[in-house]
Design a protein around this motif. Structure first.
Motif, PDB file in Angstrom:
ATOM      1  N   HIS A 133       2.956   7.902   1.742  1.00 41.88           N
ATOM      2  CA  HIS A 133       2.703   8.998   0.807  1.00 41.88           C
ATOM      3  C   HIS A 133       4.004   9.703   0.432  1.00 41.88           C
ATOM      4  O   HIS A 133       4.003  10.762  -0.168  1.00 41.88           O
ATOM      5  CB  HIS A 133       1.677   9.976   1.391  1.00 41.88           C
ATOM      6  CG  HIS A 133       0.280   9.406   1.369  1.00 41.88           C
ATOM      7  ND1 HIS A 133      -0.112   8.389   2.194  1.00 41.88           N
ATOM      8  CD2 HIS A 133      -0.794   9.707   0.603  1.00 41.88           C
ATOM      9  CE1 HIS A 133      -1.375   8.073   1.943  1.00 41.88           C
ATOM     10  NE2 HIS A 133      -1.822   8.862   0.981  1.00 41.88           N
TER      11      HIS A 133
ATOM     12  N   HIS B 215       0.870  -1.182   0.000  1.00 38.75           N
ATOM     13  CA  HIS B 215       0.000   0.000   0.000  1.00 38.75           C
ATOM     14  C   HIS B 215       0.903   1.227   0.000  1.00 38.75           C
ATOM     15  O   HIS B 215       1.325   1.707   1.047  1.00 38.75           O
ATOM     16  CB  HIS B 215      -0.912  -0.040   1.244  1.00 38.75           C
ATOM     17  CG  HIS B 215      -1.961   1.020   1.259  1.00 38.75           C
ATOM     18  ND1 HIS B 215      -3.075   0.957   2.078  1.00 38.75           N
ATOM     19  CD2 HIS B 215      -2.082   2.175   0.562  1.00 38.75           C
ATOM     20  CE1 HIS B 215      -3.835   2.012   1.879  1.00 38.75           C
ATOM     21  NE2 HIS B 215      -3.245   2.786   0.972  1.00 38.75           N
TER      22      HIS B 215
ATOM     23  N   GLU C 221      -6.056   1.621  -4.871  1.00 38.21           N
ATOM     24  CA  GLU C 221      -6.853   1.644  -3.640  1.00 38.21           C
ATOM     25  C   GLU C 221      -8.222   2.194  -4.042  1.00 38.21           C
ATOM     26  O   GLU C 221      -8.475   3.397  -3.993  1.00 38.21           O
ATOM     27  CB  GLU C 221      -6.197   2.516  -2.561  1.00 38.21           C
ATOM     28  CG  GLU C 221      -6.973   2.479  -1.245  1.00 38.21           C
ATOM     29  CD  GLU C 221      -6.367   3.338  -0.140  1.00 38.21           C
ATOM     30  OE1 GLU C 221      -5.487   4.181  -0.437  1.00 38.21           O
ATOM     31  OE2 GLU C 221      -6.814   3.193   1.010  1.00 38.21           O
TER      32      GLU C 221
ATOM     33  N   HIS D   6       1.615   5.082  -2.192  1.00 41.64           N
ATOM     34  CA  HIS D   6       1.122   6.083  -3.148  1.00 41.64           C
ATOM     35  C   HIS D   6       2.311   6.807  -3.795  1.00 41.64           C
ATOM     36  O   HIS D   6       3.400   6.872  -3.217  1.00 41.64           O
ATOM     37  CB  HIS D   6       0.228   7.104  -2.438  1.00 41.64           C
ATOM     38  CG  HIS D   6      -1.029   6.511  -1.868  1.00 41.64           C
ATOM     39  ND1 HIS D   6      -2.197   6.437  -2.586  1.00 41.64           N
ATOM     40  CD2 HIS D   6      -1.307   5.935  -0.667  1.00 41.64           C
ATOM     41  CE1 HIS D   6      -3.142   5.865  -1.848  1.00 41.64           C
ATOM     42  NE2 HIS D   6      -2.625   5.543  -0.669  1.00 41.64           N
TER      43      HIS D   6
ATOM     44  N   ASP E 109       1.031   2.439   3.850  1.00 41.70           N
ATOM     45  CA  ASP E 109       0.193   3.509   3.290  1.00 41.70           C
ATOM     46  C   ASP E 109       1.071   4.751   3.113  1.00 41.70           C
ATOM     47  O   ASP E 109       0.688   5.867   3.468  1.00 41.70           O
ATOM     48  CB  ASP E 109      -1.020   3.787   4.195  1.00 41.70           C
ATOM     49  CG  ASP E 109      -2.136   4.540   3.470  1.00 41.70           C
ATOM     50  OD1 ASP E 109      -1.942   4.940   2.312  1.00 41.70           O
ATOM     51  OD2 ASP E 109      -3.213   4.735   4.078  1.00 41.70           O
TER      52      ASP E 109
ATOM     53  N   HIS F  62      -5.129   6.172  -5.182  1.00 39.10           N
ATOM     54  CA  HIS F  62      -6.567   6.223  -4.898  1.00 39.10           C
ATOM     55  C   HIS F  62      -7.354   5.968  -6.177  1.00 39.10           C
ATOM     56  O   HIS F  62      -6.926   6.350  -7.269  1.00 39.10           O
ATOM     57  CB  HIS F  62      -6.952   7.582  -4.317  1.00 39.10           C
ATOM     58  CG  HIS F  62      -6.480   7.736  -2.908  1.00 39.10           C
ATOM     59  ND1 HIS F  62      -7.042   7.040  -1.866  1.00 39.10           N
ATOM     60  CD2 HIS F  62      -5.497   8.482  -2.365  1.00 39.10           C
ATOM     61  CE1 HIS F  62      -6.424   7.349  -0.748  1.00 39.10           C
ATOM     62  NE2 HIS F  62      -5.470   8.232  -1.018  1.00 39.10           N
TER      63      HIS F  62
HETATM   64 ZN   LIG Z   1      -3.832   4.837   0.913  1.00 36.94          ZN
END
Ligand SMILES: [Zn+2]
Ligand SMILES: [Zn+2]
Length: 255
Positions: A215, A8, A84, A10, A213, A47
């Motif tokens: 970023h 996960h 996601e 981004h 997750d 996303h």
């Molecule tokens: Zn995410």
């Protein structure tokens, strides 16, 4: 304990309004960071398309695939093209078409406040009560059913941050997750299970996945929040699908 992959993460492809970027790394930077930390595999999971602020653009998917191939060559890290996606209705619809699914290796679905509902009816029935965080019994029931239906309709590998912005009955979702081979996430930013939820989920045989997750490239592979949670609540490492092993994916034939 060895973390095989972070599933996960981004990148700049999540975009962002007025040049405010939701995530800062490129695919190559995420892969290089994964390599530095000893990971063997990562997934790029922007996303989903209906996210109003940070949704990845359909037109970029082929370009991302090409960049992934280049980054794989340069780093030796195996990179999955994921998404996601968003829950967009109480009927278990998510913002993916069959064509999208064919192009992806890995599918996460989560609830996000800025994703468009499927239609105006679902805006009032599904999205708005969750945005307002009403947490009524009927909200929990509706959300739980929505997730179960989605797990039946789509080849979902992972539910991201279960319970965040979308209250659910963990036990019912857990049962269906086991039946459909869907992982539940130990997210690097938000974990909503209580101690008694974890006990029930473990007794059902739920498989978790601990992800960052991230970023930013720097945070790729930082799954300590999930691992600390696992230690605190006695989740055995065998119940975490990306520790000491490669998880099984429904769409990905690479492993
Ligand atoms: Zn995410
Ligand atoms: Zn999310």
């Amino acid at each position: 304990m060895v973390i095989f992959g972070d599933y996960h993460t981004h990148t700049l492809y999540s975009g962002g309004p007025f040049n405010v970027k939701h995530a800062t790394g490129t695919i190559l930077e995420n892969a290089m960071s994964a390599k530095e930390k000893g990971l063997k595999q990562i997934a790029i999971t922007e996303h989903g398309f209906s996210h109003k602020l940070y949704g990845v653009k359909r037109k970029n998917i082929d370009k991302m695939r090409q960049e992934i191939e280049e980054a794989k060559q340069k780093t030796g890290i195996d990179i999955l093209l994921g998404v996601e996606a968003n829950f967009i209705s109480s009927e278990g619809d998510v913002d993916l078409t069959e064509e999208d699914i064919k192009k992806l290796d890995f599918i996460i679905v989560g609830f996000h406040n800025f994703a468009r509902a499927k239609n105006i009816k679902e805006f009032f029935k599904f999205r708005l009560p969750n945005m307002l965080n009403l947490h009524r019994k009927k909200d929990v029931r509706r959300n739980t059913l929505a997730i179960m239906k989605a797990m039946d309709k789509y080849p979902i590998d992972l539910i991201s941050h279960p319970g965040a912005h979308m209250p659910i009955d963990f036990e019912t979702v857990g049962k269906h997750a086991v039946k459909t081979n869907t992982h539940l996430e130990l997210n690097g930013k938000r974990i909503c299970y209580k101690k008694e939820d974890v006990k029930k989920l473990l007794s059902l045989g739920v498989k978790f996945m601990a992800n960052s997750d991230a970023h930013s490239a720097k945070r790729v592979g930082e799954v300590n929040k999930g691992i600390n949670f696992a230690v605190k609540y006695d989740i055995p490492y065998e119940s975490i699908a990306n520790l000491e092993q490669f998880p099984k994916f429904k769409n990905y034939k690479g492993n």
